[in-house]
Design a protein around this motif. Structure first.
Motif, short mmCIF file in Angstrom:
data_model
loop_
_atom_site.label_atom_id
_atom_site.label_comp_id
_atom_site.label_asym_id
_atom_site.label_seq_id
_atom_site.Cartn_x
_atom_site.Cartn_y
_atom_site.Cartn_z
N ASN A 39 0.81 -1.22 0.00
CA ASN A 39 0.00 0.00 0.00
C ASN A 39 0.84 1.27 0.00
O ASN A 39 0.33 2.36 -0.16
CB ASN A 39 -0.92 0.02 1.23
CG ASN A 39 -0.14 -0.14 2.53
OD1 ASN A 39 0.60 -1.11 2.69
ND2 ASN A 39 -0.27 0.79 3.45
N ARG A 40 2.13 1.14 0.23
CA ARG A 40 3.00 2.32 0.34
C ARG A 40 3.83 2.53 -0.92
O ARG A 40 4.79 3.30 -0.90
CB ARG A 40 3.93 2.15 1.55
CG ARG A 40 3.19 2.20 2.88
CD ARG A 40 2.88 3.62 3.28
NE ARG A 40 2.01 3.71 4.46
CZ ARG A 40 1.56 4.85 4.94
NH1 ARG A 40 1.87 5.99 4.37
NH2 ARG A 40 0.77 4.87 5.99
N GLN A 41 3.52 1.80 -1.98
CA GLN A 41 4.31 1.94 -3.21
C GLN A 41 3.41 1.82 -4.44
O GLN A 41 2.30 1.33 -4.35
CB GLN A 41 5.41 0.88 -3.25
CG GLN A 41 4.91 -0.52 -2.98
CD GLN A 41 6.03 -1.50 -2.75
OE1 GLN A 41 6.76 -1.82 -3.68
NE2 GLN A 41 6.18 -1.99 -1.53
N PHE A 62 -0.20 3.21 19.06
CA PHE A 62 0.32 1.92 18.59
C PHE A 62 1.46 2.13 17.58
O PHE A 62 2.54 1.54 17.73
CB PHE A 62 -0.80 1.10 17.93
CG PHE A 62 -0.30 -0.05 17.13
CD1 PHE A 62 0.22 -1.18 17.76
CD2 PHE A 62 -0.32 -0.02 15.74
CE1 PHE A 62 0.71 -2.25 17.00
CE2 PHE A 62 0.16 -1.08 14.98
CZ PHE A 62 0.68 -2.20 15.62
N ARG A 63 1.23 3.00 16.59
CA ARG A 63 2.26 3.20 15.54
C ARG A 63 3.59 3.66 16.14
O ARG A 63 4.65 3.24 15.68
CB ARG A 63 1.79 4.26 14.54
CG ARG A 63 0.68 3.81 13.63
CD ARG A 63 0.29 4.93 12.65
NE ARG A 63 -0.88 4.57 11.88
CZ ARG A 63 -2.00 5.29 11.83
NH1 ARG A 63 -2.11 6.43 12.48
NH2 ARG A 63 -3.03 4.88 11.10
N PHE A 64 3.53 4.51 17.17
CA PHE A 64 4.76 5.08 17.74
C PHE A 64 5.40 4.16 18.78
O PHE A 64 6.45 4.49 19.33
CB PHE A 64 4.47 6.45 18.39
CG PHE A 64 3.91 7.49 17.44
CD1 PHE A 64 3.90 7.30 16.06
CD2 PHE A 64 3.39 8.68 17.94
CE1 PHE A 64 3.38 8.26 15.19
CE2 PHE A 64 2.88 9.65 17.08
CZ PHE A 64 2.86 9.43 15.70
N GLY A 105 -2.61 8.61 -0.52
CA GLY A 105 -2.61 8.53 0.94
C GLY A 105 -1.85 7.31 1.43
O GLY A 105 -1.38 7.27 2.57
N GLY A 106 -1.75 6.28 0.57
CA GLY A 106 -0.95 5.10 0.90
C GLY A 106 -1.52 4.22 1.99
O GLY A 106 -0.80 3.41 2.58
N GLN A 107 -2.81 4.38 2.28
CA GLN A 107 -3.41 3.53 3.31
C GLN A 107 -4.60 2.78 2.75
O GLN A 107 -5.11 3.08 1.67
CB GLN A 107 -3.84 4.39 4.51
CG GLN A 107 -2.63 4.91 5.28
CD GLN A 107 -3.05 5.66 6.53
OE1 GLN A 107 -3.83 6.60 6.47
NE2 GLN A 107 -2.52 5.26 7.66
N GLY A 139 -9.98 7.28 -1.34
CA GLY A 139 -9.36 6.80 -0.11
C GLY A 139 -10.12 7.38 1.07
O GLY A 139 -11.05 8.18 0.89
N GLU A 140 -9.74 6.99 2.27
CA GLU A 140 -10.33 7.45 3.53
C GLU A 140 -11.68 6.76 3.79
O GLU A 140 -12.67 6.98 3.08
CB GLU A 140 -10.49 8.98 3.59
CG GLU A 140 -9.16 9.73 3.53
CD GLU A 140 -8.23 9.37 4.68
OE1 GLU A 140 -8.71 9.10 5.78
OE2 GLU A 140 -7.01 9.35 4.45
N THR A 141 -11.68 5.98 4.84
CA THR A 141 -12.82 5.11 5.17
C THR A 141 -14.14 5.88 5.22
O THR A 141 -15.13 5.48 4.58
CB THR A 141 -12.56 4.43 6.53
OG1 THR A 141 -11.28 3.79 6.46
CG2 THR A 141 -13.63 3.43 6.87
N1 LIG Z 1 -7.30 7.78 7.59
C1 LIG Z 1 -7.35 6.45 7.00
C2 LIG Z 1 -6.54 5.53 7.88
C3 LIG Z 1 -6.56 4.13 7.37
C4 LIG Z 1 -5.57 3.21 8.06
O1 LIG Z 1 -5.04 3.51 9.14
N2 LIG Z 1 -5.32 2.06 7.39
C5 LIG Z 1 -4.40 1.08 7.90
C6 LIG Z 1 -5.03 -0.29 7.86
S1 LIG Z 1 -6.55 -0.38 8.71
C7 LIG Z 1 -3.19 1.01 6.98
O2 LIG Z 1 -3.31 1.24 5.79
N3 LIG Z 1 -2.05 0.63 7.57
C8 LIG Z 1 -0.82 0.38 6.85
C9 LIG Z 1 -0.03 1.62 6.59
O3 LIG Z 1 -0.39 2.72 7.08
O4 LIG Z 1 0.98 1.48 5.88
C10 LIG Z 1 -8.80 5.97 6.86
O5 LIG Z 1 -9.64 6.39 7.67
O6 LIG Z 1 -9.10 5.20 5.94
#
Ligand SMILES: N[C@@H](CCC(=O)N[C@@H](CS)C(=O)NCC(=O)O)C(=O)O
Length: 203
Positions: A24-26, A98-100, A35-37, A50-52
């Motif tokens: 998802n990051r490439q 969690f991420r940090f 946004g890569g997510q 993107g964005e839930t």
């Molecule tokens: N703001 C985004 C955040 C989405 C998010 O945090 N996705 C996580 C998975 S649930 C993700 O892609 N994690 C892997 C990453 O950030 O590389 C949304 O609401 O869709």
């Protein structure tokens, strides 16, 4: 996203993107969703959203019933204010906490990380859950009298947080009861991904 689709009785073709491997990051994923997510929704015209919550807003405009945001302007405004309160005070802080910290090996090369901030973010989550606990004392759902996306966001956030060492303080009795109620919805179990089940997530 899976829980929302089940509650809406919607079924859409899906494609798995391996986030542990960083797909998802490439490119080509980031060509579509910079946004890569995850998740992202690709429309038939090629547009990618993107964005839930933005995806949910789009899907509810196309499929208004059952309304998980709202059937009227007033209902939608009520849901959106609670959605923002939940995300800004609680779930975003859970995720960054969690991420940090525990997620640092995965996230340090993906997003700016501030490990020193993690304990404070986790404390803010607990404080804001206590605040919410008082507000929902006599409520079945986060938004009074209606199951909405605010319930889905907080349920999934808390389910994830518990699995990564941020459990709910049992002193938050109303939030704990609310969590059990949402956990009993068929959509909670039916949306559980096998990989999430391995992390001891519930829904
Ligand atoms: N703001 C985004 C955040 C989405 C998010 O945090 N996705 C996580 C998975 S649930 C993700 O892609 N994690 C892997 C990453 O950030 O590389 C949304 O609401 O869709």
């Amino acid at each position: 996203m899976r829980m929302f689709l089940i509650e809406k009785n919607l079924s859409i073709p899906t494609k798995v993107v391996d986030l542990l491997k960083g797909e998802n990051r490439q490119p080509p994923y980031t060509d579509r969703n910079p946004g890569g997510q995850l998740p992202a929704l690709e429309l038939d015209n090629g547009q990618c959203i993107g964005e839930t919550v933005t995806i949910w807003e789009y899907l509810e405009e196309k499929h208004p019933q059952p309304a998980l945001i709202g059937a009227t302007a007033e209902e939608r405004a009520d849901t959106r204010q609670w959605q923002r309160r939940i995300e800004q005070n609680i779930t975003e802080n859970m995720y960054n906490g969690f991420r940090f910290a525990e997620g640092l090996p995965l996230f340090k090369d993906r997003v700016p990380c501030e490990p020193d901030a993690a304990p404070g973010l986790k404390r803010i989550v607990q404080t804001r859950l206590k605040w919410l606990d008082g507000l929902i004392a006599r409520r079945e759902f986060i938004v009074p009298n209606r199951f909405t996306i605010a319930d889905i966001i907080l349920y999934c956030g808390m389910d994830f947080a518990t699995s990564v060492g941020q459990p709910i303080d049992p002193a938050c009795k109303n939030v704990t009861e609310w969590f059990k109620r949402i956990d009993e919805r068929p959509s909670a179990k039916a949306s559980l991904h096998p990989a999430s089940a391995q992390m001891k997530m519930k829904g």
